[in-house]
Design a protein around this motif. Structure first.
Motif, PDB file in Angstrom:
ATOM      1  N   HIS A  76       0.976  -1.125   0.376  1.00  0.00           N
ATOM      2  CA  HIS A  76       0.208   0.288  -0.599  1.00  0.00           C
ATOM      3  C   HIS A  76       1.113   0.854  -0.060  1.00  0.00           C
ATOM      4  N   SER A 124       1.289   4.242  -3.241  1.00  0.00           N
ATOM      5  CA  SER A 124       0.671   5.427  -2.990  1.00  0.00           C
ATOM      6  C   SER A 124       1.868   6.578  -3.230  1.00  0.00           C
ATOM      7  N   TYR A 142       0.261   6.130  -7.264  1.00  0.00           N
ATOM      8  CA  TYR A 142      -0.765   7.274  -6.853  1.00  0.00           C
ATOM      9  C   TYR A 142      -0.169   9.008  -7.448  1.00  0.00           C
ATOM     10  N   TYR A 194      -4.388  12.426  -5.939  1.00  0.00           N
ATOM     11  CA  TYR A 194      -4.047  11.988  -4.590  1.00  0.00           C
ATOM     12  C   TYR A 194      -5.390  11.020  -3.879  1.00  0.00           C
ATOM     13  N   ASN A 218      -6.701   8.765  -4.076  1.00  0.00           N
ATOM     14  CA  ASN A 218      -6.330   7.134  -3.945  1.00  0.00           C
ATOM     15  C   ASN A 218      -5.098   7.612  -3.155  1.00  0.00           C
ATOM     16  N   ALA A 219      -4.023   8.131  -3.615  1.00  0.00           N
ATOM     17  CA  ALA A 219      -2.406   7.709  -2.871  1.00  0.00           C
ATOM     18  C   ALA A 219      -2.843   8.097  -1.576  1.00  0.00           C
ATOM     19  N   SER A 244      -4.277   5.035   0.458  1.00  0.00           N
ATOM     20  CA  SER A 244      -3.535   4.101   0.197  1.00  0.00           C
ATOM     21  C   SER A 244      -2.153   3.908   1.334  1.00  0.00           C
ATOM     22  N   GLY A 245      -1.488   5.096   1.647  1.00  0.00           N
ATOM     23  CA  GLY A 245      -0.848   6.044   2.047  1.00  0.00           C
ATOM     24  C   GLY A 245      -1.618   5.642   3.697  1.00  0.00           C
ATOM     25  N   PHE A 298       3.693   7.409   4.422  1.00  0.00           N
ATOM     26  CA  PHE A 298       1.938   8.495   4.200  1.00  0.00           C
ATOM     27  C   PHE A 298       1.962   9.876   4.380  1.00  0.00           C
ATOM     28  N   THR A 328       3.041  12.033   1.047  1.00  0.00           N
ATOM     29  CA  THR A 328       1.292  12.418   0.615  1.00  0.00           C
ATOM     30  C   THR A 328       0.594  13.002   1.063  1.00  0.00           C
TER      31      THR A 328
END
Length: 875
Positions: free
Chosen positions: A474, A478, A481, A487, A489-490, A493-494, A517, A520
């Protein structure tokens, strides 16, 4: 256990050793004389301690101790009581010592099952096993039971305690069958004694051969169950149960096996074999390996397994240096034992050492270990794991095509072996590599491949319930993405990566998830949330985690995190800063980035930029030097040291001197080993100061002793005590109390050690051996200098163990003494009430916690805590 049980066991051990009745009787009488209370029950440890002081010779003591150790297993088994790992270790050490006693004639032969058997306790009644305890050893030489004759049953009930390695016990259902559905035939077993001309069914402890004869009875064999057992486990095989023991051809396995008819017995010892075969005779020949070496081999594997397990525990907590220490010691065990210096053991360990180097950012060392384990090595699970680790190292070194090759090799091999965890890791690394290649080339296909592969990694990890691998997948998604400017989805995922990683105990993994994270969030415009992740109140700050595993990619993230306001003065749970991690890795580019970030931060805070930067640089250099010298120079010498040899300290001194000679930075940071000769110490008539002309460097060709015996004094500077009348700038008082006490302690020491030559005796004290006008290098080198001294005397008083530097010295000598046994430590104690003083052995079990000790300057505490950690790592 009662004395009666031990006396009974003595006869059974005597039988295994083929001792005469007269000799066994003599041992029995000796035991009775020392332990007249037959009704008294003692524990295993109490019995063994009692024999240490019994008036019997060493040969008899080994016989008695063997009886005690095996009686403990026998009674535990019969009572259904588990034998603890500590007790099994005590039993094994007792047996090992007895088996290697040159005056005892144990026998070792290879059985029909391919194992080496060493009988140590036997009672045979009317040609049948009543009790028999043997050590069983399967060598990693590929010699195993004939697979056609491996299924067998024991007449008595059997119980096994695993000493080392892994073995699988298979249980079978065997039923009479017709010619149509029969799979095997049943065989009877007979034994031929040393002086027999033919076999019979009377069991012989020391048989010359065994013969399995086809009875013509047809049977059908169906596998029922199997269980794998490893060190410190135990399992039972009921009498009359058909089973076989499986040990992989290249593996070492050792057990203690107890045949016990009191828990069950069947008259026939049947073997299952081919329908068409008539006879199978196994001659019990002696082996190519000596009994002494076989026992050492088992001991080495036990050590290797313990070190491996300790390394794994530290690695799971993200304690990389502790884990590296354990794995490097395990590798030393492999390299010093030819039988286990094989891909199964040494390559596995190389992979673990390489992983720890990678986690510490030492990619060159990681590469060397992993390539050694991979190049020209047949495909195996170990090789697949090393390929996966090597792929990650190559990726961090920006060798992206090499990383892609290693990942693809791992992927292909994992598919072939049906190893889903390796497939998951390989496809995840391929996704990361393609993502990095996209960032370099902007080829859209690479990005789409990366996303697809990382999604596959996440899916496989979920099926495997591998939370760490799912979190990493994941986190990398990020990044993909973000590259697509997606951003939403990024961030999702983060967030998922960070939440999953919070379930782990490894602060570094949590920190990495926080870095991805946070970055992101930063790029998504959520600055305050990002900064909270970059500057955690505890654990490992993300910038430190990135500095440990540096790459061009991570370096760019560090720049972004610093620009967002990361606090570069933060330390991780082990006391390291980002600058120290970067400098330890030898990564000058990242160190420069951190230094510039620190300058900007100090400037914002209104501090003295040049002074603070200089201090940060010095501390980073100092800590790198400690880790280099402690772990890479001194520890390998200590691992090779023979406790009975005087050459170990000579080697340490040469290695330390060479470390300074070869590195200008270390020359500036650490001082050479110095000393004051005993004659000059007497001549000084007080504690000599560094500029009094008595101090000498240890160097070849110097006027002092060529191989001095150096006595290190650990003491308090009592001149700092309230109400003390000063003696100039001396750490002593006007009465020269500490100096006179040292003289008396030296005389007591020489009385204890008459072999120490007064002409060779030298003294290390800080006031003389640390330049009092420029203390930094001398203070920094104090722990390393102590390691090069032969002995330490602590001048103990009611305040000694409260002082931090005294406790650093105590912790150092404790670690050295317990781990290697080549140093001596005494406390000098004064009993004022009786007017007596004496030397007593230093308390090696004393707990030392530097966080609780007094320091003159509080700013020294981080350095002392770091020294505490490095000292423990030297063990």
């Amino acid at each position: 256990m009662h004395l009666s049980t031990i006396l009974q066991g003595l006869r059974y051990v005597g039988s295994a050793l083929s001792l005469s009745d007269a000799e066994v009787h003599a041992v029995v009488l000796g035991v009775i004389a020392n332990y007249p209370d037959a009704a008294k029950e003692l524990s295993l440890e109490e019995w063994l301690q009692a024999t240490a002081f019994a008036e019997i010779d060493d040969r008899q003591r080994h016989i008695v101790n063997t009886a005690i150790a095996l009686a403990h297993l026998r009674e535990s088994g019969r009572r259904g009581v588990s034998v603890s790992a500590a007790d099994l270790e005590r039993v094994w050490l007792t047996l090992k010592s007895a088996l290697q006693c040159p005056s005892l004639s144990w026998t070792m032969t290879r059985s029909a099952q391919g194992l080496l058997a060493i009988p140590m306790w036997s009672l045979i009644k009317d040609g049948c096993i009543d009790e028999l305890i043997r050590v069983h050893i399967w060598l990693p030489d590929g010699v195993r039971a004939d697979p056609d004759m491996a299924i067998h049953l024991h007449q008595p009930f059997g119980q096994s305690w695993i000493l080392a390695g892994k073995g699988t016990d298979h249980i079978f259902d065997v039923t009479p069958a017709s010619e149509v559905d029969a799979t095997h035939a049943e065989y009877n077993v007979g034994w031929k004694g040393k002086d027999d001309n033919k076999s019979d069914q009377a069991y012989k402890v020391h048989s010359k051969s065994s013969t399995a004869s086809n009875t013509g009875k047809l049977v059908r064999v169906v596998p029922l169950q199997k269980e794998t057992h490893s060190r410190n486990m135990s399992y039972c095989v009921p009498a009359g149960t058909f089973h076989s023991s499986e040990v992989e051809p290249d593996a070492l396995h050792a057990t203690i096996f107890f045949f016990d008819s009191s828990r069950g017995y069947v008259p026939d010892a049947a073997v299952i074999g081919p329908i068409s075969r008539e006879l199978f005779t196994h001659v019990r020949k002696s082996t190519d390996i000596s009994l002494f070496d076989a026992v050492n081999l088992v001991a080495s594997l036990r050590s290797w397994e313990i070190l491996k397990d300790v390394g794994l525990q530290h690695a799971m907590l993200g304690d990389w240096e502790e884990a590296l220490r354990s794995y490097r010691t395990a590798l030393h065990v492999c390299k010093s034992q030819p039988w286990i210096d094989s891909p199964r053991y040494s390559h596995f360990t190389l992979g673990k050492v390489g992983h720890m180097y990678r986690m510490l950012g030492l990619y060159t060392q990681a590469c060397e270990c992993l390539e050694e384990a991979v190049i020209d090595t047949p495909m195996s699970r170990t090789r697949l794991g090393c390929l996966g680790e090597l792929a990650v190292v190559y990726r961090h070194m920006n060798r992206l095509q090499d990383s892609k090759w290693a990942s693809q090799e791992q992927y292909n091999g994992a598919k072939e072996f049906d190893l889903e965890d390796d497939v998951c890791r390989a496809v995840g690394t391929l996704g990361m590599v393609n993502c990095q290649l996209y960032l370099l080339t902007t080829e859209r296909e690479l990005l789409e491949s990366a996303i697809s592969q990382l999604e596959e990694c996440v899916s496989r990890a979920q099926q495997l319930k591998d939370v760490t691998r799912e979190a990493i997948g994941h986190g990398r998604l990020s990044v993909c993405y973000i590259a697509k400017l997606d951003y939403e989805n990024a961030v999702a995922s983060g967030q998922r990566s960070y939440d999953l990683m919070q379930l782990q105990r490894d602060a570094s993994k949590i920190s990495f998830a926080g870095a991805f994270f946070g970055r992101t969030l930063l790029l998504a415009g959520r600055d305050e949330e990002a900064l909270a992740l970059f500057n955690p109140s505890s654990g490992c700050p993300p910038v430190i985690a990135l500095c440990r595993e540096i790459s061009d990619e991570h370096r760019q993230y560090i720049i972004e995190i610093i620009a967002a306001g990361a606090d570069l003065k933060l330390r991780d749970d082990h006391g390291y800063t980002a600058l120290e991690c970067a400098m330890y890795n030898g990564d000058h580019a990242t160190a420069k980035i951190i230094e510039e970030g620190l300058r900007a931060q100090i400037l914002r805070e209104g501090g003295d930029v040049d002074q603070q930067i200089k201090q940060f640089q010095y501390e980073a250099t100092l800590r790198k030097g400690y880790r280099d010298i402690f772990q890479d120079k001194l520890r390998p010498v200590l691992l090779q040291a023979n406790p009975d040899s005087s050459s170990a300290l000579q080697s340490l001194r040469k290695k330390y001197a060479a470390a300074l000679t070869d590195d200008l930075e270390k020359q500036r940071t650490f001082d050479r080993l110095k000393y004051v000769t005993y004659s000059n110490f007497l001549r000084s008539n007080r504690l000599p100061k560094s500029n009094h002309g008595y101090t000498q460097y240890l160097a070849h060709g110097s006027p002092g002793p060529s191989d001095p015996f150096i006595l290190f004094f650990s003491y308090r500077w009592i001149a700092k005590d309230v109400g003390v009348q000063l003696d100039g700038d001396s750490p002593d008082d006007f009465e020269r109390t500490q100096y006179r006490r040292m003289l008396r302690a030296i005389e007591l020491f020489l009385n204890h050690h008459p072999v120490v030559d007064r002409e060779q005796l030298c003294i290390w004290i800080d006031f003389a051996c640390v330049d009092q006008d420029h203390q930094q290098p001398g203070v920094a080198s104090l722990p390393m200098n102590l390691a090069q001294c032969n002995a330490m005397i602590s001048l103990v008083d009611d305040k000694y163990y409260k002082r931090s530097w005294c406790c650093v010295e105590v912790l150092m000598i404790q670690t050295l003494q317990k781990a290697y046994g080549i140093h001596v430590w005494y406390e000098h104690v004064i009993d004022f009430a009786r007017g007596e003083e004496h030397l007593r052995p230093g308390p090696c079990d004393l707990e030392v916690n530097m966080a609780e000790k007094q320091v003159t300057f509080e700013q020294d505490r981080p350095k002392l805590l770091f020294l505490e950690r490095q000292t423990r790592l030297l063990g």
